[in-house]
Enzyme design. Structure first.
Site, PDB file in Angstrom:
ATOM      1  N   CYS A 129       0.793  -1.133  -0.185  1.00  0.00           N
ATOM      2  CA  CYS A 129       0.021   0.047  -0.109  1.00  0.00           C
ATOM      3  C   CYS A 129       0.852   1.397  -0.114  1.00  0.00           C
ATOM      4  O   CYS A 129       0.560   2.096  -0.690  1.00  0.00           O
ATOM      5  CB  CYS A 129      -0.999  -0.010   1.053  1.00  0.00           C
ATOM      6  SG  CYS A 129      -0.229  -0.091   2.959  1.00  0.00           S
ATOM      7  N   HIS A 133      -3.071   0.936   7.114  1.00  0.00           N
ATOM      8  CA  HIS A 133      -3.057   0.914   5.779  1.00  0.00           C
ATOM      9  C   HIS A 133      -3.342   2.206   5.231  1.00  0.00           C
ATOM     10  O   HIS A 133      -3.508   3.114   5.829  1.00  0.00           O
ATOM     11  CB  HIS A 133      -4.606   0.205   5.341  1.00  0.00           C
ATOM     12  CG  HIS A 133      -4.765   0.141   3.936  1.00  0.00           C
ATOM     13  ND1 HIS A 133      -3.825  -0.376   2.818  1.00  0.00           N
ATOM     14  CD2 HIS A 133      -5.829   0.257   3.279  1.00  0.00           C
ATOM     15  CE1 HIS A 133      -4.488  -0.428   1.791  1.00  0.00           C
ATOM     16  NE2 HIS A 133      -5.734  -0.139   1.873  1.00  0.00           N
ATOM     17  N   SER A 144      -4.023  -3.214  -1.943  1.00  0.00           N
ATOM     18  CA  SER A 144      -4.384  -3.834  -0.874  1.00  0.00           C
ATOM     19  C   SER A 144      -4.972  -5.412  -1.284  1.00  0.00           C
ATOM     20  O   SER A 144      -4.878  -5.756  -2.315  1.00  0.00           O
ATOM     21  CB  SER A 144      -5.779  -3.290  -0.261  1.00  0.00           C
ATOM     22  OG  SER A 144      -6.219  -3.948   0.737  1.00  0.00           O
TER      23      SER A 144
END
Length: 243
Positions: A69, A104, A121
């Site tokens: 990410c 994330h 992702s």
């Protein structure tokens, strides 16, 4: 022995709409694939100047290795440079699932009054989102709803500032200008905070930070750029900025 195919780096064509261009970038990232190996192939230090991170992005296009990410955010910035109508800013999530915390990050996109995102992702609905959301909070809530499907509860959301389009900038990326402890807030509160922040961000497009003045609050989004050359408001602005 067959050489692994290297996906071609997308090139912007004048015939493309911005959504098509963003789709081409996202398709390219998906062709690089998500890195499931447990080894990170590219070192990304968040405090590095933008120019250094853009060098790393160039390396990513040369090496064509799988990415995670954070690398996707840097690559997304690199590939959207030179498109001044496309504003880019980092969005980070801290979530909780089964006793563990997870982090994330995606690249938020703002263009023509709509929000969307680019990213990578393991989950297809936690990366790119179409340029279709009228407000920043709509985009964030869409991510929150996607997380719920995987029984992750979102604890914190961090929003950074717009990343300059100058690839040689020595300025680092501002990763967390706004930090919201969303698990302790009502959605109405979260929406209010995000919309205020988004409005302030948009004002910065219209007016460089060196020219802040009390008029800003009253202008409600009108561009004040023609007045920027007047001496005294600018001098006043510089003093304000130091506070």
């Amino acid at each position: 022995c067959v050489q692994p195919s290297v996906p071609p780096v997308p090139n912007y064509k004048l015939s493309m709409s911005i959504p098509e261009w963003l789709q081409a970038i996202q398709t390219y990232m998906k062709m690089l694939q998500y890195n499931h190996t447990g080894t990170q192939f590219f070192e990304i230090r968040k405090t590095r100047p933008l120019s250094g991170l853009m060098e790393t992005a160039k390396e990513m296009t040369r090496e064509s290795l799988p990415i995670k990410c954070l690398e996707a955010v840097i690559l997304g910035i690199y590939l959207t440079n030179g498109q001044p109508s496309v504003e880019r800013f980092p969005i980070s999530f801290k979530t909780h699932f089964s006793g563990n915390y997870f982090h994330h990050v995606v690249l938020g996109i703002y263009c023509n009054g709509r929000y969307g995102s680019l990213g990578m992702s393991r989950r297809s609905d936690l990366m790119d989102k179409p340029l279709a959301y009228r407000t920043l909070s709509d985009l964030i809530f869409e991510f929150e709803d996607s997380y719920k499907k995987y029984l992750h509860s979102v604890k914190k959301v961090k929003i950074g500032l717009y990343v300059p389009h100058e690839p040689h900038s020595f300025q680092p990326i501002e990763w967390k200008q706004l930090v919201l402890n969303v698990s302790k807030m009502m959605r109405t509160e979260v929406r209010k905070e995000l919309e205020k922040f988004a409005r302030d961000m948009r004002m910065k497009i219209l007016k460089p930070s060196s020219a802040h003045s009390p008029v800003k609050e009253r202008s409600r989004g009108k561009s004040l750029s023609p007045r920027r050359r007047q001496g005294s408001p600018q001098r006043r602005a510089c003093r304000r900025d130091k506070s």
